[in-house]
Design a protein around this motif. Sequence first.
Motif, PDB file in Angstrom:
ATOM      1  N   ASN A 159       0.805  -1.212   0.000  1.00  0.00           N
ATOM      2  CA  ASN A 159       0.000   0.000   0.000  1.00  0.00           C
ATOM      3  C   ASN A 159       0.846   1.273   0.000  1.00  0.00           C
ATOM      4  N   PHE A 160       1.985   1.242   0.671  1.00  0.00           N
ATOM      5  CA  PHE A 160       2.863   2.409   0.623  1.00  0.00           C
ATOM      6  C   PHE A 160       3.381   2.623  -0.801  1.00  0.00           C
ATOM      7  N   ALA A 161       3.717   1.501  -1.462  1.00  0.00           N
ATOM      8  CA  ALA A 161       4.165   1.603  -2.849  1.00  0.00           C
ATOM      9  C   ALA A 161       3.033   2.117  -3.736  1.00  0.00           C
ATOM     10  N   LEU A 162       1.810   1.622  -3.477  1.00  0.00           N
ATOM     11  CA  LEU A 162       0.670   2.081  -4.268  1.00  0.00           C
ATOM     12  C   LEU A 162       0.423   3.580  -4.067  1.00  0.00           C
ATOM     13  N   VAL A 163       0.445   4.018  -2.819  1.00  0.00           N
ATOM     14  CA  VAL A 163       0.220   5.437  -2.521  1.00  0.00           C
ATOM     15  C   VAL A 163       1.282   6.301  -3.181  1.00  0.00           C
ATOM     16  N   LEU A 164       2.553   5.904  -3.072  1.00  0.00           N
ATOM     17  CA  LEU A 164       3.624   6.695  -3.685  1.00  0.00           C
ATOM     18  C   LEU A 164       3.522   6.681  -5.208  1.00  0.00           C
ATOM     19  N   GLY A 165       3.116   5.543  -5.774  1.00  0.00           N
ATOM     20  CA  GLY A 165       2.972   5.479  -7.220  1.00  0.00           C
ATOM     21  C   GLY A 165       1.899   6.431  -7.715  1.00  0.00           C
ATOM     22  N   LEU A 177      -6.407   8.828  -1.480  1.00  0.00           N
ATOM     23  CA  LEU A 177      -7.208   8.164  -0.462  1.00  0.00           C
ATOM     24  C   LEU A 177      -7.997   6.999  -1.048  1.00  0.00           C
ATOM     25  N   LEU A 178      -8.627   7.229  -2.204  1.00  0.00           N
ATOM     26  CA  LEU A 178      -9.399   6.164  -2.835  1.00  0.00           C
ATOM     27  C   LEU A 178      -8.513   4.976  -3.177  1.00  0.00           C
ATOM     28  N   ALA A 179      -7.371   5.263  -3.759  1.00  0.00           N
ATOM     29  CA  ALA A 179      -6.447   4.187  -4.129  1.00  0.00           C
ATOM     30  C   ALA A 179      -5.945   3.452  -2.894  1.00  0.00           C
ATOM     31  N   GLY A 180      -5.587   4.212  -1.836  1.00  0.00           N
ATOM     32  CA  GLY A 180      -5.048   3.587  -0.637  1.00  0.00           C
ATOM     33  C   GLY A 180      -6.066   2.713   0.072  1.00  0.00           C
ATOM     34  N   LEU A 181      -7.287   3.215   0.222  1.00  0.00           N
ATOM     35  CA  LEU A 181      -8.320   2.438   0.924  1.00  0.00           C
ATOM     36  C   LEU A 181      -8.775   1.248   0.081  1.00  0.00           C
ATOM     37  N   PRO A 293       0.221   3.792   5.758  1.00  0.00           N
ATOM     38  CA  PRO A 293       0.568   4.803   4.749  1.00  0.00           C
ATOM     39  C   PRO A 293      -0.587   5.755   4.431  1.00  0.00           C
ATOM     40  N   VAL A 294      -1.828   5.350   4.749  1.00  0.00           N
ATOM     41  CA  VAL A 294      -2.994   6.170   4.408  1.00  0.00           C
ATOM     42  C   VAL A 294      -3.375   7.112   5.545  1.00  0.00           C
ATOM     43  N   LEU A 295      -2.924   6.809   6.763  1.00  0.00           N
ATOM     44  CA  LEU A 295      -3.342   7.577   7.940  1.00  0.00           C
ATOM     45  C   LEU A 295      -3.153   9.089   7.794  1.00  0.00           C
TER      46      LEU A 295
END
Length: 364
Positions: A159-165, A177-181, A293-295
């Motif tokens: 998820n951290f990789a997804l958020v950074l991407g 937020l949508l991507a992370g959740l 990573p989303v917090l």
Amino acid sequence: MADRSSSGRSRRRRGKLRAWRKKLADEQAESTVYRELAARRQGEEREILLELSEAEQRHADHWRKLLGPEAEKPRRATLRMRSLAFLARRFGWIFVLALVQRAEARSDYDFAEDATASMAADERIHGEVVRGLAARGRARMSGTLRAAVFGINDGLVSNFALVLGVIGGGAGTGVVLLAGLSGLLAGALSMAAGEYVSVSSQRELLAAAEPDERAHSSVPYLDVDANELALVYRARGMSAEQARQRADAVLRRAPTAALPAEPGGTQEGEVVGSALGAATSSFLAFGLGALLPVLPFLAGADGASAVAVAGALSGLALLGTGSTVGVLSGGYPLPRAARQLAIGTSAALLTYLLGVLFGVSGAG
């Protein structure tokens, strides 16, 4: 000259007394650790731990005898031993056993001037006893433990990789937020389903290898002079001679004989763990790891500050999971922690660079 010589002997004597009092305190603390661990167990494991506690008291008696009247002047145990005693009273026994295993391995009795050879040998044997107890505990909780530790790690990294991407691609806070959740929920459900299927399948495979109960009850009715019982043992891996001897021994016990369980067999539940427990812990662990990573974004932060907080939280959690794996495996926690952090950071940076390369600036 005589005064200086006397003064030197006196200093050496005081130094020895201090060292002996420290050894006495450490042995008493280690005995307490084993007693505290025994209080959490039942049956054979409790007996083993209590015997280890008595053995440490035997070592304490050695230092008490050397100290004589000076033994009445107590000294605190080392911070390491006091910490182990504290952990033994308050935390899970597998975690503490892993730490005790390392403590036994680091014993300096091989080089301590006033320790006996038998004491040094005892400490090495104690280390093997603790290793065996820890291995039994790890086997019982292997499914759930594996799912929990690796679930947290997978949630963090993915998820951290997804958020950074997504951030690298120029997406706004809403899209992040949508991507992370979405990544959190999808990943947690996928992990739980995968663990459930994996553990259930492994249980089914083990169950398929269990001897048929009808075969057990058929043993007393076999023809003593003509039967294929020896082939059962050959199929289990015995040599022809060993199988024949085993079959003869079983048949001599007829008519009450039953087909013995496979030598060295283990309880499937102890090896595999609970499918539902593994799935549940995997879901919760992945969700917890993926949430970190989303917090910052959930809290309303955005931009570089949100990324920095997410990175710090994720990095600390990766260090924690790596250290936990190191401790539970009986190894050094720092190399595992550094490895875990390096892997997670590399995955996140690579995804961020891909996001930048294939950016969707203006999205969200």
